[in-house]
Design a protein around this motif. Structure first.
Motif, PDB file in Angstrom:
ATOM      1  N   ARG A 288      -3.153   6.098  -1.465  1.00 14.50           N
ATOM      2  CA  ARG A 288      -4.337   5.449  -0.771  1.00 14.50           C
ATOM      3  C   ARG A 288      -4.247   5.336   0.773  1.00 14.50           C
ATOM      4  O   ARG A 288      -4.909   5.361   1.480  1.00 14.50           O
ATOM      5  CB  ARG A 288      -4.672   3.943  -1.378  1.00 14.50           C
ATOM      6  CG  ARG A 288      -5.175   4.021  -2.826  1.00 14.50           C
ATOM      7  CD  ARG A 288      -5.122   2.759  -3.523  1.00 14.50           C
ATOM      8  NE  ARG A 288      -5.851   2.969  -4.998  1.00 14.50           N
ATOM      9  CZ  ARG A 288      -6.248   1.916  -5.749  1.00 14.50           C
ATOM     10  NH1 ARG A 288      -5.572   0.798  -5.403  1.00 14.50           N
ATOM     11  NH2 ARG A 288      -6.468   2.374  -6.890  1.00 14.50           N
TER      12      ARG A 288
ATOM     13  N   ILE B  98      -6.773   6.850   3.568  1.00 15.64           N
ATOM     14  CA  ILE B  98      -7.342   6.004   4.477  1.00 15.64           C
ATOM     15  C   ILE B  98      -7.198   6.542   5.890  1.00 15.64           C
ATOM     16  O   ILE B  98      -7.927   6.600   6.560  1.00 15.64           O
ATOM     17  CB  ILE B  98      -6.924   4.613   4.235  1.00 15.64           C
ATOM     18  CG1 ILE B  98      -7.363   4.090   3.161  1.00 15.64           C
ATOM     19  CG2 ILE B  98      -7.329   3.598   5.478  1.00 15.64           C
ATOM     20  CD1 ILE B  98      -6.845   2.550   2.665  1.00 15.64           C
TER      21      ILE B  98
ATOM     22  N   SER C 151     -10.967   7.555   3.095  1.00 15.75           N
ATOM     23  CA  SER C 151     -11.365   7.467   1.701  1.00 15.75           C
ATOM     24  C   SER C 151     -10.419   6.030   1.429  1.00 15.75           C
ATOM     25  O   SER C 151      -9.279   6.055   1.706  1.00 15.75           O
ATOM     26  CB  SER C 151     -10.931   8.536   0.773  1.00 15.75           C
ATOM     27  OG  SER C 151     -11.048   8.189  -0.582  1.00 15.75           O
ATOM     28  N   CYS C 152     -11.068   5.108   0.575  1.00 21.26           N
ATOM     29  CA  CYS C 152     -10.342   4.110   0.116  1.00 21.26           C
ATOM     30  C   CYS C 152      -9.407   4.351  -0.985  1.00 21.26           C
ATOM     31  O   CYS C 152      -8.357   3.630  -1.378  1.00 21.26           O
ATOM     32  CB  CYS C 152     -11.114   3.014  -0.035  1.00 21.26           C
ATOM     33  SG  CYS C 152     -12.424   3.175  -1.533  1.00 21.26           S
ATOM     34  N   TYR C 153      -9.696   5.439  -1.515  1.00 19.77           N
ATOM     35  CA  TYR C 153      -8.967   5.861  -2.835  1.00 19.77           C
ATOM     36  C   TYR C 153      -7.889   7.193  -2.397  1.00 19.77           C
ATOM     37  O   TYR C 153      -8.315   8.057  -1.844  1.00 19.77           O
ATOM     38  CB  TYR C 153      -9.782   6.510  -4.021  1.00 19.77           C
ATOM     39  CG  TYR C 153     -10.898   5.439  -4.685  1.00 19.77           C
ATOM     40  CD1 TYR C 153     -10.158   4.438  -5.517  1.00 19.77           C
ATOM     41  CD2 TYR C 153     -11.944   5.493  -4.516  1.00 19.77           C
ATOM     42  CE1 TYR C 153     -10.882   3.539  -5.972  1.00 19.77           C
ATOM     43  CE2 TYR C 153     -12.984   4.406  -5.210  1.00 19.77           C
ATOM     44  CZ  TYR C 153     -12.302   3.566  -6.017  1.00 19.77           C
ATOM     45  OH  TYR C 153     -13.116   2.694  -6.785  1.00 19.77           O
TER      46      TYR C 153
ATOM     47  N   THR D 138      -6.859  -4.030  -3.664  1.00 20.32           N
ATOM     48  CA  THR D 138      -5.671  -4.440  -2.773  1.00 20.32           C
ATOM     49  C   THR D 138      -4.486  -4.970  -3.984  1.00 20.32           C
ATOM     50  O   THR D 138      -4.687  -5.100  -5.086  1.00 20.32           O
ATOM     51  CB  THR D 138      -6.039  -5.813  -1.980  1.00 20.32           C
ATOM     52  OG1 THR D 138      -6.475  -6.930  -3.031  1.00 20.32           O
ATOM     53  CG2 THR D 138      -7.182  -5.499  -1.271  1.00 20.32           C
TER      54      THR D 138
END
Length: 376
Positions: free
Chosen positions: A109, A113, A118-120, A376
């Motif tokens: 991740r 980022i 991408s957050c994934y 998170t």
């Protein structure tokens, strides 16, 4: 809201396979390179917006159905934190390898980022359904620390022998669950048919492309190898760490509760459980997963046969992809129910509420990670 029966969504790829997959899904194999099906997918293949997205029986995109009611499908008003309200928190696939896959890596991740907007990332896991060959195996992680410069040189030279020789080889059998953390080099061996769950992206860095129809230019996510190789973990995956990535569920186990199919370390990313209500082979014609999906005995109980087993497996509300691996039975919910049989795949909306599996079926239930949509 109701479960949605998903039509087959089998796609071409750069590696061979797909005969067991197409037989299980009841469709002809139109190419020797159809090894994957993307199930209830709301994301597309990297760089190919028309490939991978699942469609409904009327030809419309499943993603549009989710976008129209993200709370009803995901349980959250704005859907997941990814690209728009169609984010369901995971991508589920069938993978039927007719050859060894190339050694490759998926980004974490933090790497995604920083470099891919991408957050994934793409942590993934495998639930093994069927195997062929004398030594079915997968490879996960390096056996010893690897020098970054040497790895780059071996990738440049396409030294397959060196890559595999420095990785942990794991013999597999039906019922095995293997977690592949993002950043770890890995490869699936020839002859393995599995359910794959992953974070909802299609990010792959190929360390080895020469065994496929892919090219060097298609292997680094348009980042260049200098940057892409920074996403590879160079440290060893030791015995204790490797053990934490493995789990086994006997394909013949039947119980009144959900049966864990992956190690606990997978829970923050996704979950795969199996619902297999109690009952005997004699009562309901139940077949083990390896028989049901092995290409010769597709399906369990006879069509129109009496639902047996007696027990009910309850599943808590939330988005899920339900894969009927064997037998037949029923998905039930408050005020409704639908008959199910081997080879079918359903998208389950959160708005359905708690639901149940009854009868001599064996159903893999794939769900987002614990705590999703909080990453998170």
């Amino acid at each position: 809201m109701q479960p949605v029966l998903m039509p087959p969504n089998i796609i071409d790829h750069f590696y061979r396979g797909g005969d067991r997959l197409t037989a299980f899904r009841g469709v002809p194999q139109h190419s020797p390179r159809t090894p994957e099906e993307w199930l209830a997918a709301t994301v597309h293949r990297a760089g190919e917006p028309e490939v991978g997205l699942s469609r409904l029986a009327d030809g419309s995109l499943f993603a549009k159905l989710v976008e129209a009611d993200p709370e009803g499908w995901t349980g959250f008003e704005h859907g997941g934190p990814g690209a728009g309200p169609a984010d369901t928190g995971l991508l589920v696939k069938f993978l039927d390898a007719g050859q060894r896959l190339p050694v490759h890596v998926h980004p974490t991740r933090s790497f995604a980022i920083a470099n891919l907007h991408s957050c994934y990332g793409k942590t993934e896991a495998w639930h093994i359904l069927d195997v062929r060959g004398d030594d079915p195996a997968v490879w996960v992680g390096f056996r010893e620390d690897v020098d970054e410069r040497e790895l780059a040189a071996r990738v440049d030279a396409q030294d397959s022998e060196w890559l595999l020789g420095h990785m942990n080889k794991i013999s597999v059998r039906p019922g095995d669950g293997i977690l592949v953390p993002a950043g770890q080099p890995h490869a699936t061996g020839a002859g393995i048919f599995l359910v794959e769950v992953q974070e909802p992206t299609d990010f792959s860095i190929l360390l080895e492309w020469s065994v496929t129809t892919a090219t060097r230019d298609e292997s680094h996510l348009d980042l260049g190898f200098e940057t892409a190789l920074r996403g590879v973990s160079h440290r060893a995956t030791g015995a204790d760490e490797l053990a934490s990535l493995l789990h086994h569920l006997d394909p013949g186990t039947r119980d009144g509760g959900l049966l864990r199919a992956l190690p606990a370390a997978a829970d923050p990313f996704f979950r795969v459980d199996v619902a297999a209500p109690g009952g005997s082979d004699e009562a309901g014609g139940v077949k083990a997963e390896s028989e049901a999906v092995g290409g010769e005995k597709v399906g369990g109980a006879k069509a129109g046969g009496e639902v047996a087993g007696g027990e009910v497996v309850s599943v808590p509300r939330g988005f899920a992809v339900a894969i009927v691996l064997a037998g037949q039975g029923e998905l039930g919910w408050s005020g409704g129910g639908v008959a199910i049989k081997s080879g079918e795949v359903f998208a389950i909306p959160a708005g359905l509420g708690d639901w149940t599996v009854t009868g001599p079926a064996r159903v893999a239930i794939c769900r987002p990670g614990v705590g999703w949509p909080d990453l998170t």
